[in-house]
Scaffold this motif. Structure first.
Motif, PDB file in Angstrom:
ATOM      1  N   HIS A 178      21.060 -11.236  -7.421  1.00  0.00           N
ATOM      2  CA  HIS A 178      22.397 -11.321  -6.849  1.00  0.00           C
ATOM      3  C   HIS A 178      23.448 -10.589  -7.676  1.00  0.00           C
ATOM      4  O   HIS A 178      24.587 -10.446  -7.238  1.00  0.00           O
ATOM      5  CB  HIS A 178      22.797 -12.790  -6.656  1.00  0.00           C
ATOM      6  N   ASP A 179      23.097 -10.162  -8.883  1.00  0.00           N
ATOM      7  CA  ASP A 179      23.950  -9.305  -9.698  1.00  0.00           C
ATOM      8  C   ASP A 179      23.021  -8.385 -10.456  1.00  0.00           C
ATOM      9  O   ASP A 179      22.724  -8.588 -11.640  1.00  0.00           O
ATOM     10  CB  ASP A 179      24.819 -10.126 -10.647  1.00  0.00           C
ATOM     11  N   VAL A 180      22.542  -7.357  -9.771  1.00  0.00           N
ATOM     12  CA  VAL A 180      21.456  -6.542 -10.324  1.00  0.00           C
ATOM     13  C   VAL A 180      21.903  -5.703 -11.509  1.00  0.00           C
ATOM     14  O   VAL A 180      21.070  -5.211 -12.272  1.00  0.00           O
ATOM     15  CB  VAL A 180      20.849  -5.629  -9.239  1.00  0.00           C
ATOM     16  N   SER A 181      23.214  -5.536 -11.682  1.00  0.00           N
ATOM     17  CA  SER A 181      23.685  -4.679 -12.771  1.00  0.00           C
ATOM     18  C   SER A 181      23.693  -5.369 -14.125  1.00  0.00           C
ATOM     19  O   SER A 181      23.784  -4.712 -15.158  1.00  0.00           O
ATOM     20  CB  SER A 181      25.101  -4.162 -12.471  1.00  0.00           C
ATOM     21  N   GLY A 182      23.620  -6.701 -14.150  1.00  0.00           N
ATOM     22  CA  GLY A 182      23.735  -7.424 -15.405  1.00  0.00           C
ATOM     23  C   GLY A 182      22.596  -8.392 -15.633  1.00  0.00           C
ATOM     24  O   GLY A 182      21.937  -8.854 -14.691  1.00  0.00           O
ATOM     25  N   ALA A 183      22.337  -8.703 -16.898  1.00  0.00           N
ATOM     26  CA  ALA A 183      21.305  -9.662 -17.277  1.00  0.00           C
ATOM     27  C   ALA A 183      21.838 -10.541 -18.390  1.00  0.00           C
ATOM     28  O   ALA A 183      22.839 -10.222 -19.039  1.00  0.00           O
ATOM     29  CB  ALA A 183      20.032  -8.949 -17.718  1.00  0.00           C
ATOM     30  N   PHE A 184      21.136 -11.644 -18.626  1.00  0.00           N
ATOM     31  CA  PHE A 184      21.563 -12.632 -19.604  1.00  0.00           C
ATOM     32  C   PHE A 184      20.483 -12.818 -20.661  1.00  0.00           C
ATOM     33  O   PHE A 184      19.330 -13.095 -20.328  1.00  0.00           O
ATOM     34  CB  PHE A 184      21.846 -13.979 -18.935  1.00  0.00           C
ATOM     35  N   GLN A 185      20.862 -12.652 -21.918  1.00  0.00           N
ATOM     36  CA  GLN A 185      19.986 -13.010 -23.016  1.00  0.00           C
ATOM     37  C   GLN A 185      20.050 -14.516 -23.183  1.00  0.00           C
ATOM     38  O   GLN A 185      21.107 -15.076 -23.454  1.00  0.00           O
ATOM     39  CB  GLN A 185      20.429 -12.329 -24.306  1.00  0.00           C
ATOM     40  N   TRP A 186      18.923 -15.184 -22.977  1.00  0.00           N
ATOM     41  CA  TRP A 186      18.865 -16.623 -23.179  1.00  0.00           C
ATOM     42  C   TRP A 186      18.427 -16.913 -24.613  1.00  0.00           C
ATOM     43  O   TRP A 186      18.739 -16.186 -25.530  1.00  0.00           O
ATOM     44  CB  TRP A 186      17.937 -17.259 -22.140  1.00  0.00           C
ATOM     45  N   GLY A 187      17.698 -17.992 -24.819  1.00  0.00           N
ATOM     46  CA  GLY A 187      17.420 -18.436 -26.177  1.00  0.00           C
ATOM     47  C   GLY A 187      16.526 -17.497 -26.968  1.00  0.00           C
ATOM     48  O   GLY A 187      15.610 -16.863 -26.430  1.00  0.00           O
TER      49      GLY A 187
END
Length: 349
Positions: free
Chosen positions: A269-278
């Motif tokens: 749903h937001d293909v341009s961004g990603a999230f670094q999790w733990g």
């Protein structure tokens, strides 16, 4: 009616129109607070999160309206109650659309959400507030930080949001991997997409459950988590329903136990961004460059699978100098801050 002319009621998570307005107030408030650095849950992701119960966290949304109980939605609140651990804790959030800030709505909503949490038996209340990087470690000038302090919350920990814009060049990844390799010859790395592999799940949980107390916590009170395998699989199903894919790398010792890991999440749903999790390294296995090694391997995997992603965002405690150094070597740059505020409510009579 509470305080101002704000009418607050619990969110019906299956009311699509109200849910969209509730999400809109939250997203607009975050955009106003930190601008283009905002890491906003998309509407479909948040709908899954609120509509699909998981055994680890009980979730409640709150809608603030002006102009009567059926009026315009201008504020959004949230209360999360851990169910497996931290049983006296509540995680609270309040947001007011920027067009309606400065009128007491934030205070009215905060009072309502806090009272709801206390009535549910929660005494240790925690909230997160985001602000611009130039507002400093204490959030001076941030309306959200001012509201939290006015409600008796104390700043316990300041985190810095860092963002990686664009790809990490292959030669940079190669150089960092080569630098780390001589230090972790006794360990094996495995990078993969999707849920945690069955053969790693138990030892991964044993390590991941300690993340919230092993990472720098400042003055924030927390207990270790108690997520079990069934809950992990339920959480992963929830992530998949949100349209997110997990990219993970683990470091394994000679017995095959997970002693370090890192995870990136990317959604449709937001293909341009990603999230670094733990990211975590077991305390008995530090000093072998495993943090750097797993992150390099994971970014290599992620970039191969998602070559068009424009940015990856993460948060680190300001005091977490080791992980900050790793992230900066990968190219992450600071873009905003987040304060973790907490207060303990005394038992009543």
């Amino acid at each position: 009616m509470t305080g101002t002319d704000l009418h607050v009621h619990e969110l019906d998570v299956h009311d699509d129109e109200t849910f969209a307005a509730w999400h809109g107030a939250y997203a607009a408030a975050l955009d106003a607070a930190v601008g283009e650095a905002a890491m906003t849950w998309t509407l479909p992701e948040l709908q899954v999160q609120m509509r699909e119960p998981t055994r680890d966290l009980e979730r409640h949304g709150f809608v603030g309206r002006v102009g009567g109980p059926d009026g315009e939605v201008v504020a959004a609140g949230f209360a999360g109650f851990p169910q497996l651990d931290n049983l006296e804790s509540a995680y609270l959030e309040t947001s007011v659309h920027p067009d309606h800030q400065g009128r007491g709505h934030g205070t009215a909503l905060a009072i309502h959400v806090e009272e709801f949490a206390v009535a549910a038996g929660r005494r240790l209340l925690t909230c997160e507030v985001r602000w611009r990087g130039d507002q400093g470690s204490d959030g001076e000038g941030s309306p959200g930080a001012a509201l939290a302090r006015s409600r008796g919350f104390k700043l316990g920990l300041t985190d810095v949001q860092r963002r990686l814009d664009g790809r990490i060049p292959d030669d940079v990844l190669d150089a960092l991997a080569a630098e780390a390799a001589p230090h972790h010859t006794a360990y094996r790395l495995d990078a993969f997409t999707g849920p945690m592999k069955d053969e790693y799940a138990e030892s991964w949980l044993a390590l991941a459950n300690t993340l919230m107390v092993e990472a720098p916590t400042g003055d924030i009170e927390r207990e270790a988590e108690r997520t079990d395998l069934a809950t992990l699989r339920e959480q992963e199903e929830n992530v998949a329903k949100q349209g997110r894919t997990l990219f993970s790398t683990v470091a394994l010792d000679e017995t095959g136990e997970v002693v370090a890991y890192t995870t990136i999440a990317h959604g449709v749903h937001d293909v341009s961004g990603a999230f670094q999790w733990g990211t975590q390294v077991h305390r008995d296995h530090r000093g072998h460059r495993l943090g750097l090694a797993v992150k390099v391997a994971n970014h290599r995997l992620f970039q191969a699978e998602r070559p068009d992603v424009e940015r990856v965002s993460t948060y680190n405690a300001e005091s977490n100098v080791h992980m900050i150094a790793v992230n900066e070597r990968l190219g992450f740059q600071p873009v905003s801050r987040m304060g973790e505020f907490q207060k303990r409510v005394p038992l009543r009579g």
